[in-house]
Motif scaffolding. Structure first.
Motif, PDB file in Angstrom:
ATOM      1  N   ILE A  76       0.913  -0.870  -0.176  1.00  0.00           N
ATOM      2  CA  ILE A  76      -0.172  -0.114  -0.277  1.00  0.00           C
ATOM      3  C   ILE A  76       0.773   1.101   0.179  1.00  0.00           C
ATOM      4  N   VAL A  77       0.584   2.301  -0.844  1.00  0.00           N
ATOM      5  CA  VAL A  77       1.391   3.516  -1.315  1.00  0.00           C
ATOM      6  C   VAL A  77       0.939   4.450  -0.502  1.00  0.00           C
ATOM      7  N   ILE A  78       1.000   5.147  -0.088  1.00  0.00           N
ATOM      8  CA  ILE A  78       0.151   6.847   0.683  1.00  0.00           C
ATOM      9  C   ILE A  78       1.032   8.035   0.669  1.00  0.00           C
ATOM     10  N   ALA A  79       0.888   8.706  -0.346  1.00  0.00           N
ATOM     11  CA  ALA A  79       1.643   9.763   0.093  1.00  0.00           C
ATOM     12  C   ALA A  79       0.720  11.153  -0.727  1.00  0.00           C
ATOM     13  N   GLY A  80       1.250  12.516  -0.134  1.00  0.00           N
ATOM     14  CA  GLY A  80       0.829  13.662  -0.757  1.00  0.00           C
ATOM     15  C   GLY A  80       0.085  14.089   0.753  1.00  0.00           C
ATOM     16  N   MET A  81      -0.909  13.170   1.670  1.00  0.00           N
ATOM     17  CA  MET A  81      -1.693  13.298   2.615  1.00  0.00           C
ATOM     18  C   MET A  81      -1.557  13.998   4.313  1.00  0.00           C
ATOM     19  N   GLY A  82      -2.039  14.638   4.991  1.00  0.00           N
ATOM     20  CA  GLY A  82      -1.802  14.612   6.362  1.00  0.00           C
ATOM     21  C   GLY A  82      -2.220  13.332   6.683  1.00  0.00           C
ATOM     22  N   THR A  83      -1.171  13.222   8.088  1.00  0.00           N
ATOM     23  CA  THR A  83      -1.884  11.653   9.051  1.00  0.00           C
ATOM     24  C   THR A  83      -2.995  12.024   9.116  1.00  0.00           C
ATOM     25  N   LYS A  84      -3.949  12.883   9.720  1.00  0.00           N
ATOM     26  CA  LYS A  84      -5.324  12.700  10.205  1.00  0.00           C
ATOM     27  C   LYS A  84      -5.785  11.837   9.423  1.00  0.00           C
ATOM     28  N   VAL A 101       4.282   1.751   2.337  1.00  0.00           N
ATOM     29  CA  VAL A 101       5.270   3.107   2.219  1.00  0.00           C
ATOM     30  C   VAL A 101       4.620   4.081   2.431  1.00  0.00           C
ATOM     31  N   ILE A 102       4.735   4.600   3.175  1.00  0.00           N
ATOM     32  CA  ILE A 102       3.776   6.678   3.290  1.00  0.00           C
ATOM     33  C   ILE A 102       4.583   7.680   3.770  1.00  0.00           C
ATOM     34  N   SER A 103       4.368   8.450   3.067  1.00  0.00           N
ATOM     35  CA  SER A 103       4.911  10.041   3.273  1.00  0.00           C
ATOM     36  C   SER A 103       3.954  10.836   3.614  1.00  0.00           C
ATOM     37  N   SER A 104       3.939  11.211   5.017  1.00  0.00           N
ATOM     38  CA  SER A 104       3.150  12.140   5.142  1.00  0.00           C
ATOM     39  C   SER A 104       3.343  13.312   5.408  1.00  0.00           C
ATOM     40  N   ASN A 105       2.459  14.544   4.831  1.00  0.00           N
ATOM     41  CA  ASN A 105       2.840  15.494   4.805  1.00  0.00           C
ATOM     42  C   ASN A 105       3.021  16.758   6.437  1.00  0.00           C
ATOM     43  N   ASN A 106       3.039  15.926   7.388  1.00  0.00           N
ATOM     44  CA  ASN A 106       2.799  16.619   8.298  1.00  0.00           C
ATOM     45  C   ASN A 106       3.020  15.009  10.216  1.00  0.00           C
ATOM     46  N   GLN A 107       2.532  15.553  11.462  1.00  0.00           N
ATOM     47  CA  GLN A 107       2.319  15.010  12.764  1.00  0.00           C
ATOM     48  C   GLN A 107       3.074  12.973  12.687  1.00  0.00           C
ATOM     49  N   LEU A 108       4.883  13.004  12.377  1.00  0.00           N
ATOM     50  CA  LEU A 108       4.893  12.027  12.126  1.00  0.00           C
ATOM     51  C   LEU A 108       4.750  11.719  13.150  1.00  0.00           C
ATOM     52  N   LYS A 126      11.588  20.922  -0.785  1.00  0.00           N
ATOM     53  CA  LYS A 126      10.562  20.617   0.128  1.00  0.00           C
ATOM     54  C   LYS A 126      10.961  19.667   0.517  1.00  0.00           C
ATOM     55  N   LYS A 127      11.081  19.369   2.186  1.00  0.00           N
ATOM     56  CA  LYS A 127      11.491  18.399   3.154  1.00  0.00           C
ATOM     57  C   LYS A 127      10.611  17.046   3.209  1.00  0.00           C
ATOM     58  N   TYR A 128      11.199  15.880   3.039  1.00  0.00           N
ATOM     59  CA  TYR A 128       9.863  14.753   2.439  1.00  0.00           C
ATOM     60  C   TYR A 128      10.513  13.527   3.511  1.00  0.00           C
ATOM     61  N   ILE A 129       9.541  13.154   5.096  1.00  0.00           N
ATOM     62  CA  ILE A 129      10.133  12.279   5.260  1.00  0.00           C
ATOM     63  C   ILE A 129       9.455  10.750   4.591  1.00  0.00           C
ATOM     64  N   ILE A 130      10.061   9.596   4.020  1.00  0.00           N
ATOM     65  CA  ILE A 130       9.721   8.257   3.513  1.00  0.00           C
ATOM     66  C   ILE A 130       9.703   7.347   4.436  1.00  0.00           C
ATOM     67  N   LYS A 159      10.029   6.851  22.684  1.00  0.00           N
ATOM     68  CA  LYS A 159       9.289   8.348  22.475  1.00  0.00           C
ATOM     69  C   LYS A 159      10.795   8.504  21.174  1.00  0.00           C
ATOM     70  N   THR A 160      11.456   8.575  21.946  1.00  0.00           N
ATOM     71  CA  THR A 160      12.564   9.174  20.431  1.00  0.00           C
ATOM     72  C   THR A 160      12.763   8.765  19.341  1.00  0.00           C
ATOM     73  N   ASP A 161      12.475   7.197  19.242  1.00  0.00           N
ATOM     74  CA  ASP A 161      12.330   6.838  17.673  1.00  0.00           C
ATOM     75  C   ASP A 161      11.137   7.306  17.171  1.00  0.00           C
ATOM     76  N   LEU A 162       9.739   7.131  17.903  1.00  0.00           N
ATOM     77  CA  LEU A 162       8.801   7.892  17.791  1.00  0.00           C
ATOM     78  C   LEU A 162       7.925   9.190  16.864  1.00  0.00           C
ATOM     79  N   GLU A 163       9.715  10.546  17.672  1.00  0.00           N
ATOM     80  CA  GLU A 163       9.340  11.243  17.529  1.00  0.00           C
ATOM     81  C   GLU A 163       9.835  11.601  16.233  1.00  0.00           C
ATOM     82  N   TYR A 164      11.570  10.870  15.744  1.00  0.00           N
ATOM     83  CA  TYR A 164      12.627  11.341  15.039  1.00  0.00           C
ATOM     84  C   TYR A 164      12.804  10.080  14.550  1.00  0.00           C
ATOM     85  N   GLY A 165      11.891   8.890  14.383  1.00  0.00           N
ATOM     86  CA  GLY A 165      11.932   7.944  13.638  1.00  0.00           C
ATOM     87  C   GLY A 165      13.430   7.262  13.641  1.00  0.00           C
ATOM     88  N   PRO A 166      13.045   5.767  14.195  1.00  0.00           N
ATOM     89  CA  PRO A 166      14.682   4.732  14.623  1.00  0.00           C
ATOM     90  C   PRO A 166      15.446   4.674  13.491  1.00  0.00           C
TER      91      PRO A 166
END
Length: 212
Positions: free
Chosen positions: A86-94, A110-117, A142-146, A158-165
């Motif tokens: 499943i690929v979801i990109a270009g949307m917000g986390t909500k 594979v997810i690329s969210s615009n916010n609230q990682l 523009k910056k992206y986390i995929i 919590k640090t893993d969830l905040e900034y990614g493992p």
């Protein structure tokens, strides 16, 4: 065909010949690339009829095969197998959480969210997924986390969830996050003590992470 760095990075996380559902496919270029360059079979979905018409136009333009298009909200009416992607990109986390909630999902996303990682990673952990890859990229200033998820139980701090493992060890990403916090610091008024204190703690935490 040429695609953006963001879409190319997403495509690099998907194996050849995979069955892929491209949720919110928009112009359909990712689906076309995966079908043409990686021999994948695609279901391209969108809730917007005009967006899906654009995707269908591009599919014909590039003579792409193995792509089915469906007008639907997220994954509604889509039957998934465990091995599908499943690929979801270009949307917000909500919006992403809405799409994934109360659905029978495949094992790979594979997810690329615009916010609230942070909220996204926390939500996926509760659904029983672990993070197998993360990419921090710059595309057209523009910056992206995929993030790539796989169905497997794993507890994250919590640090893993905040900034990614994985991203937490990427100094360019930490510098980017630190710059955002300094920008917040400039905008927060002196009277807002609690916000200033939380922001200061986050800044100090990122500074320590950068030293390690």
């Amino acid at each position: 065909m040429k695609i953006s760095k963001r879409l190319g990075t997403i495509a690099s996380m998907i194996p050849d010949k995979a069955n892929v559902v491209d949720v919110g496919c928009d112009h359909g270029l990712l689906s076309i690339y995966l079908a043409s360059e990686k021999d994948c079979h695609l279901i391209a979905t969108d809730i917007n009829p005009k967006a899906l018409d654009n995707a269908r136009y591009n599919i014909k333009k590039y003579h792409a095969s193995n792509i089915d298009t469906i007008l639907t909200d997220g994954l509604n009416s889509i039957s998934l197998k465990k091995e599908d992607y499943i690929v979801i990109a270009g949307m917000g986390t909500k919006r992403i959480k809405h799409i994934l909630s109360n659905q029978k999902l495949s094992d790979n996303l594979v997810i690329s969210s615009n916010n609230q990682l942070y909220q996204l990673r926390k939500f996926m952990m509760k659904l029983g997924y672990m993070i197998t890859d993360e990419k921090f990229i710059t595309d057209q200033n523009k910056k992206y986390i995929i993030i790539k998820f796989h169905k497997a139980k794993k507890h994250y701090f919590k640090t893993d969830l905040e900034y990614g493992p994985i991203s937490r060890y990427d100094k360019d990403y930490l510098i980017y996050e630190l710059a955002k916090l300094f920008e917040i610091k400039k905008q927060v008024t002196n009277s807002n003590f609690i916000v200033r204190l939380k922001n200061k703690r986050k800044i100090n935490k990122l500074k320590r992470m950068l030293k390690n």
